[in-house]
Design an enzyme around this catalytic site. Structure first.
Site, PDB file in Angstrom:
ATOM      1  N   TRP A  30       0.874  -1.181   0.000  1.00  0.00           N
ATOM      2  CA  TRP A  30       0.000   0.000   0.000  1.00  0.00           C
ATOM      3  C   TRP A  30       0.906   1.225   0.000  1.00  0.00           C
ATOM      4  CZ3 TRP A  30      -1.867   2.854   4.765  1.00  0.00           C
ATOM      5  CH2 TRP A  30      -2.888   3.753   4.449  1.00  0.00           C
ATOM      6  N   ASP A  58      -0.867  -4.923   9.646  1.00  0.00           N
ATOM      7  CA  ASP A  58      -1.817  -3.952   9.126  1.00  0.00           C
ATOM      8  C   ASP A  58      -3.056  -4.747   8.717  1.00  0.00           C
ATOM      9  OD1 ASP A  58      -3.282  -2.045   7.885  1.00  0.00           O
ATOM     10  OD2 ASP A  58      -1.762  -1.453   6.428  1.00  0.00           O
ATOM     11  N   LYS A  66     -13.347  -0.471   5.621  1.00  0.00           N
ATOM     12  CA  LYS A  66     -13.877  -1.363   4.578  1.00  0.00           C
ATOM     13  C   LYS A  66     -14.925  -2.314   5.141  1.00  0.00           C
ATOM     14  CE  LYS A  66     -10.085   0.219   2.734  1.00  0.00           C
ATOM     15  NZ  LYS A  66      -9.631   0.840   1.544  1.00  0.00           N
TER      16      LYS A  66
HETATM   17  C1  LIG Z   1      -3.293  -1.988   3.447  1.00  0.00           C
HETATM   18  C2  LIG Z   1      -4.030  -0.807   3.957  1.00  0.00           C
HETATM   19  N1  LIG Z   1      -3.723  -0.329   5.160  1.00  0.00           N
HETATM   20  C3  LIG Z   1      -4.382   0.723   5.685  1.00  0.00           C
HETATM   21  C4  LIG Z   1      -5.383   1.354   4.978  1.00  0.00           C
HETATM   22  C5  LIG Z   1      -5.991   2.584   5.616  1.00  0.00           C
HETATM   23  O1  LIG Z   1      -7.281   2.519   5.925  1.00  0.00           O
HETATM   24  P1  LIG Z   1      -8.050   3.753   6.514  1.00  0.00           P
HETATM   25  O2  LIG Z   1      -8.823   4.353   5.397  1.00  0.00           O
HETATM   26  O3  LIG Z   1      -8.918   3.153   7.573  1.00  0.00           O
HETATM   27  O4  LIG Z   1      -7.083   4.719   7.083  1.00  0.00           O
HETATM   28  C6  LIG Z   1      -5.740   0.901   3.717  1.00  0.00           C
HETATM   29  C7  LIG Z   1      -6.764   1.583   2.935  1.00  0.00           C
HETATM   30  O5  LIG Z   1      -6.841   1.552   1.750  1.00  0.00           O
HETATM   31  C8  LIG Z   1      -5.038  -0.220   3.196  1.00  0.00           C
HETATM   32  O6  LIG Z   1      -5.332  -0.712   1.993  1.00  0.00           O
END
Ligand SMILES: Cc1ncc(COP(=O)(O)O)c(C=O)c1O
Length: 415
Positions: free
Chosen positions: A143, A225, A261
């Site tokens: 990410w 994560d 999500k």
């Molecule tokens: C791997 C990963 N970590 C963290 C996040 C962050 O999520 P949030 O929108 O809750 O900050 C995402 C969101 O796309 C993600 O894909």
């Protein structure tokens, strides 16, 4: 204003836009009726619309009617029942760490906030003080925000570990294990708990065991994560297997949880940083320092999303309903995977497409190259990341044929 009427901001360079948000803006501005957004990581219904989970609507109504609630500040670390129950769904009802009172949680602004608070804490206090030189390992690819979050928290040595084998379109477990072996002891490893973003490829349980064995022997710190619990398999428990296995192996670890999500609460910014330490006393000292970090970051978190999640997780009927809602989303993704693969195979699109159904979670790493991606955006009005990652939720019964035919054209016309 500086002398001579010059702006004090005159030397500020223009930063590049964040690719995934730019893609959405470009999609919105596109007037072509055939347009399809396979970029942003958010769930869409088969009508291509955002989905407010029915259980969330129900709890929102309950909250609105509850006159005992008010808008007072929450504690710095967040709503206690939210923190405790978030950690419970990550670690499991029968978690030895919970039973032994050596788990803590910090309510955060989304999964990003949990990562950032965890990173800030580790930079200040992990295995000593002021660890700017501790290597932080992120998967290749990952990410796109991981690198920036840890860099901005002050870490100076961000490295990548091998993860994706492009030729085999699968996990490079050998490379991954070798990089674990080579990493300096006490390095920090960011691990995707499930539904790896962007590759949709997770280690098997056997492979997780191999990873954990090396990490344990070499004193490597796991920072999970967990942004997609429930989304990968449709089961919260199955998707938390890796985190729970590491806890059962006696690791101290962090787990950044996002409810963006799996609750569809993207803009409410709901997350939790679960901390598992050797004993309760260590957890308390860690949380006391995290409280200091939160105080200067957002002071205290917002309540709405945390109330929705806490109410759902603590009410058995609502909890059951939520699990059903998560399964609805996961099942639609699985269906779209099968439908896209079968169309590409029926069209005899060059290459193999089994990875579309073998990958899990919201994303598929298609293997399309940047030129093919550009063709899809410019000629077909199909928006996707330059890496070839597509959000399976952007597919619908109505656009599947068009997307499959367009991918076929991109692959056959452009090398
Ligand atoms: C791997 C990963 N970590 C963290 C996040 C962050 O999520 P949030 O929108 O809750 O900050 C995402 C969101 O796309 C993600 O894909």
């Amino acid at each position: 204003m500086a002398p001579g009427g010059k702006s004090v901001f005159a030397a500020v360079p223009q930063a590049l836009p964040v690719a995934v948000f730019q893609l959405t803006a470009d999609f919105r501005a596109d007037a072509d009726p055939r347009k399809v957004n396979l970029g942003v990581g958010a769930y869409r219904t088969d009508e291509g619309q955002p989905w407010v989970l029915p259980v969330v609507r129900k709890v929102e109504t309950m909250i609105t009617k509850d006159t005992s609630l008010n808008h007072e500040y929450l504690p710095i670390l967040g709503l206690p029942e939210f923190r405790a129950n978030s950690s419970r769904i990550a670690l499991g009802d029968d978690s030895p760490a919970i039973k032994e009172n050596r788990v803590g949680g910090v309510q955060s602004l989304g999964g990003t906030g949990a990562l950032r608070i965890g990173a800030e804490f580790l930079r200040r206090w992990y295995n000593g003080t002021n660890n700017t030189a501790t290597p932080v390992y992120i998967s290749s690819p990952t990410w796109e925000n991981h690198n920036s979050v840890f860099t901005d928290a002050g870490f100076k040595d961000i490295r990548s570990y091998r993860y994706w084998d492009a030729a085999k379109r699968g996990l490079d477990i050998q490379g991954f294990l070798e990089d674990l072996e080579k990493a300096p002891e006490f390095s920090i490893f960011i691990l995707h708990a499930c539904a790896h973003n962007p590759t949709g490829t997770d280690p098997t349980q056997e492979q997780w065991k191999q990873i954990a064995a090396v990490m344990k022997r070499r004193f490597l710190f796991p920072f999970f994560d967990s942004a997609y619990q429930g989304f990968a398999s449709g089961s919260l428990d199955r998707d938390a297997w890796a985190v729970r296995y590491f806890v059962s192996e006696g690791f101290e670890l962090f787990c950044a949880q996002s409810f963006s999500k799996n609750f569809g609460l993207y803009n409410e910014r709901v997350g939790n940083l679960t901390v598992v330490a050797k004993d309760g006393e260590n957890v308390q000292r860690v949380l006391s320092q995290m409280e200091k970090i939160v105080r200067t970051t957002w002071s205290n978190p917002p309540s709405q999303g945390a109330r929705i999640v806490a109410t759902t997780l603590t009410t058995p009927e609502l909890f059951a309903e939520w699990k059903g809602n998560v399964k609805t989303m996961a099942d639609r993704v699985l269906l779209m995977r099968a439908e896209l693969r079968s169309r590409l195979e029926a069209l005899h699109t060059p290459g193999t497409w089994n990875h579309i159904t073998e990958q899990i979670g919201m994303f598929s790493f298609t293997g399309l190259n940047p030129k093919q991606v550009l063709f899809l955006i410019k000629e077909k009005h199909i928006y996707l990341m330059a890496s070839g990652r597509i959000n399976m939720c952007g597919l619908t019964a109505k656009n599947l044929d068009y997307v499959a035919a367009s991918i076929h054209e991109a692959v056959t016309k452009i090398q």
